[in-house]
Design a protein around this motif. Structure first.
Motif, PDB file in Angstrom:
ATOM      1  N   VAL A  33      22.160 -49.443 143.599  1.00 50.82           N
ATOM      2  CA  VAL A  33      22.850 -48.095 143.133  1.00 50.82           C
ATOM      3  C   VAL A  33      22.319 -46.945 142.114  1.00 50.82           C
ATOM      4  N   GLN A  37      21.874 -41.260 142.028  1.00 45.13           N
ATOM      5  CA  GLN A  37      22.838 -41.646 142.879  1.00 45.13           C
ATOM      6  C   GLN A  37      23.978 -40.987 142.831  1.00 45.13           C
ATOM      7  N   ILE A  38      24.233 -42.132 141.348  1.00 51.67           N
ATOM      8  CA  ILE A  38      25.611 -41.924 141.352  1.00 51.67           C
ATOM      9  C   ILE A  38      25.817 -40.472 140.719  1.00 51.67           C
ATOM     10  N   ILE A  41      26.344 -38.071 144.077  1.00 51.78           N
ATOM     11  CA  ILE A  41      27.531 -38.385 144.700  1.00 51.78           C
ATOM     12  C   ILE A  41      28.665 -37.602 143.744  1.00 51.78           C
ATOM     13  N   TRP A  61      32.402 -45.129 137.278  1.00 50.53           N
ATOM     14  CA  TRP A  61      31.698 -45.848 137.653  1.00 50.53           C
ATOM     15  C   TRP A  61      31.240 -46.726 137.155  1.00 50.53           C
ATOM     16  N   ALA A 141      28.451 -40.165 149.483  1.00 52.12           N
ATOM     17  CA  ALA A 141      27.560 -40.877 148.915  1.00 52.12           C
ATOM     18  C   ALA A 141      26.900 -41.088 150.077  1.00 52.12           C
ATOM     19  N   ARG A 142      28.326 -41.479 151.504  1.00 51.70           N
ATOM     20  CA  ARG A 142      27.437 -41.082 152.931  1.00 51.70           C
ATOM     21  C   ARG A 142      25.759 -40.531 153.552  1.00 51.70           C
ATOM     22  N   LEU A 146      24.142 -43.584 151.202  1.00 45.67           N
ATOM     23  CA  LEU A 146      24.561 -45.190 150.378  1.00 45.67           C
ATOM     24  C   LEU A 146      26.217 -45.471 151.394  1.00 45.67           C
ATOM     25  N   CYS A 148      30.158 -46.776 152.080  1.00 40.79           N
ATOM     26  CA  CYS A 148      31.282 -47.371 150.880  1.00 40.79           C
ATOM     27  C   CYS A 148      32.312 -48.576 151.710  1.00 40.79           C
ATOM     28  N   ILE A 178      30.880 -48.943 146.266  1.00 37.42           N
ATOM     29  CA  ILE A 178      29.158 -47.687 147.354  1.00 37.42           C
ATOM     30  C   ILE A 178      28.169 -48.951 146.683  1.00 37.42           C
TER      31      ILE A 178
END
Length: 202
Positions: A33, A37-38, A41, A61, A141-142, A146, A148, A178
């Motif tokens: 990830v 991407q983080i 989110i 994170w 996230a979804r 991604l 969870c 994640i």
């Protein structure tokens, strides 16, 4: 005529991705990830509503091997492998002194004064609204593709010492791994109640 925004309904595919076919994962595929991407989110979750636009959520994170080992030492035995295997596990925490940020977050009134001198009330508000932000985080996230794996099996005091030790006003709420979920690690979906079981329209 242009359809009004509030009349727009997401399509079945999007609803499946966010809710109906989304699952809580126990294991992960060996795919990274990224930091981008983080960030994506967070950029989504921060837009969702909270009371007086308070932003009590404080997110760590956990991505490096060193940080994973540190977090794994704070979780229950059954969650150690999940934390170590996940590409990233986020600690959803909250700031008891979130009200200090309200002058710029909620500038059209003196919202900070609502919370001054009431630490118990602030902690309740911070916990409630960081829980909301944690739920928004999972939906975000979804939404970006991604999966969870939320968890509550950990020692809050140990996590606070390990990750919020430099600011004792920050407390952990829950954690969530994640990544890209391994479908071989989940059970069949557990039952969900019909509307009439737990709902009343008054």
């Amino acid at each position: 005529m242009t359809k009004q925004f509030h009349d727009t309904v997401l399509g079945a595919e999007a609803l499946d991705q966010l809710f109906r076919k989304a699952r809580s994962y126990n294991g992960w595929l060996p795919k990274d990830v990224s930091d981008d991407q983080i960030r994506s989110i967070y950029e989504l979750l921060k837009m969702a509503p909270t009371s007086a636009n308070m932003q009590p959520g404080r997110f760590v994170w956990v991505k490096s091997d060193e940080a994973k080992q540190k977090l794994a030492a704070c979780v229950s035995e059954g969650n150690e492998a999940k934390v170590l295997a996940a590409p990233v596990t986020v600690i959803i925490g909250y700031d008891i002194d979130f009200h200090e940020e309200l002058p710029w977050l909620f500038p059209h009134t003196d919202a900070k004064s609502w919370f001054e001198g009431d630490e118990k009330g602030r902690e309740q508000g911070a916990f409630r609204n960081s829980s909301l932000q944690g739920a928004y985080l999972m939906l975000a996230a979804r939404a970006v593709g991604l999966d969870c794996g939320p968890m509550s099996g950990f020692d809050n005091a140990a996590v606070d010492k390990a990750f919020f030790g430099d600011n004792p006003r920050h407390k952990s709420n829950f954690i969530c791994s994640i990544g890209y979920g391994d479908r071989t690690t989940i059970f069949d979906r557990s039952p969900r109640p019909d509307f009439g079981k737990f709902n009343t329209i008054a």
